[in-house]
Design an enzyme around this catalytic site. Structure first.
Site, PDB file in Angstrom:
ATOM      1  N   GLU A 211      90.467 -25.401  44.715  1.00  0.00           N
ATOM      2  CA  GLU A 211      89.092 -25.801  44.986  1.00  0.00           C
ATOM      3  C   GLU A 211      88.982 -26.944  45.988  1.00  0.00           C
ATOM      4  O   GLU A 211      88.021 -27.002  46.770  1.00  0.00           O
ATOM      5  CB  GLU A 211      88.391 -26.176  43.679  1.00  0.00           C
ATOM      6  CG  GLU A 211      87.955 -24.983  42.832  1.00  0.00           C
ATOM      7  CD  GLU A 211      89.062 -24.393  41.982  1.00  0.00           C
ATOM      8  OE1 GLU A 211      88.779 -23.476  41.202  1.00  0.00           O
ATOM      9  OE2 GLU A 211      90.218 -24.865  42.094  1.00  0.00           O
TER      10      GLU A 211
ATOM     11  N   GLU B  94      91.790 -21.118  35.495  1.00  0.00           N
ATOM     12  CA  GLU B  94      91.037 -21.795  34.438  1.00  0.00           C
ATOM     13  C   GLU B  94      90.807 -20.876  33.245  1.00  0.00           C
ATOM     14  O   GLU B  94      90.855 -21.320  32.090  1.00  0.00           O
ATOM     15  CB  GLU B  94      89.709 -22.296  35.005  1.00  0.00           C
ATOM     16  CG  GLU B  94      89.919 -23.398  36.037  1.00  0.00           C
ATOM     17  CD  GLU B  94      88.629 -23.942  36.589  1.00  0.00           C
ATOM     18  OE1 GLU B  94      88.272 -25.089  36.259  1.00  0.00           O
ATOM     19  OE2 GLU B  94      87.980 -23.215  37.372  1.00  0.00           O
TER      20      GLU B  94
END
Length: 262
Positions: free
Chosen positions: A136, A116
């Site tokens: 995730e 990210e």
């Protein structure tokens, strides 16, 4: 030039280039509240400094670019300090509006928040030992630092969805083939290539670079009408600058332009 600043984040000025280094190699450059706070402070400084035109972000050592959030800090109840700092959020780059281009120099794994952080930058140079992924879903959470929003804008949406829903990591070669990585280089050479790319960008008129970047960002994530509207907003700032006069004048005089950034 000697690095200055607190140990967990190193900040160097190299001419027109600002170099940010996540400096926690023993923790795979994981982001704790200190890293987020310091990066936010340094990026604010970078954005406000008229003499700095391009940023480069990298990680210390060769174990990882960034392992994402420091899970020990998360387990200790410090998640808010990792993700909520103003004005740019996690690791000082994933939220808010930045005006200057930033390049990620990825010379190792960049998983979860590391991916990210990398894709929050405007360009990515990666070495062959880099890896990217949003795992995730394998941990019962979601990628909350912009990965779910940005990845489908940067690569084909169906491929982005596959990576998001499976949590499968990809190596640097696949990331390059997907168009996520601008330049793929041998191990140990990501930072050098990123700095070369930064110098190439910094050779251009800085106001033109910033306004072009702003229009292109809108075009990536919005409708054509919105992109055209943002371009129309940019023209008065461009045409009112000293650099807009200097470019044609230098060309007519057969010399290199001297950009002032104003």
């Amino acid at each position: 030039m000697q690095a200055v600043g607190p140990e967990k984040v190193l900040f160097e000025r190299r001419g027109r280039i600002a170099l940010f280094t996540l400096n926690r190699p023993d923790q795979r450059n994981a982001v704790d509240p200190d890293v987020t706070r310091l990066m936010n402070e340094r990026v604010v400084e970078f954005e406000a400094d008229d003499d700095l035109w391009v940023g480069v972000v990298t990680g210390a050592g060769d174990k990882a670019f960034c392992a994402g959030a420091d899970l020990k800090a998360v387990a200790g109840g410090q998640l808010s300090g990792i993700v909520d700092a103003e004005p740019y959020g996690f690791a000082g780059l994933v939220r808010g509006t930045r005006h200057k281009p930033v390049i990620a120099a990825v010379d190792g794994p960049a998983l979860a928040g590391g991916t990210e952080l990398a894709i929050a930058c405007d360009l990515i140079v990666a070495s062959e030992r880099a890896r990217f992924g949003l795992p995730e879903v394998k941990r019962g959470i979601i990628a909350g630092a912009g990965g779910l929003q940005r990845l489908p804008q940067l690569i084909a949406p169906m491929r982005a969805l596959e990576l998001i829903l499976t949590g499968r990591p990809i190596d640097a070669a696949e990331a390059h083939a997907l168009g996520l990585v601008n330049h793929l280089v041998p191990a140990g050479e990501a930072l050098a290539r990123a700095l070369e790319l930064a110098e190439e960008i910094a050779a251009n008129a800085p106001i033109s670079v910033r306004e072009s970047l702003a229009v292109a960002r809108v075009a990536i994530g919005a409708s054509e009408a919105q992109a055209w509207a943002r371009a129309e907003e940019a023209w008065p700032r461009i045409l009112g600058s000293e650099d807009a006069a200097e470019g044609p004048r230098a060309f007519a005089e057969g010399r290199e332009a001297v950009w002032r950034g104003r």
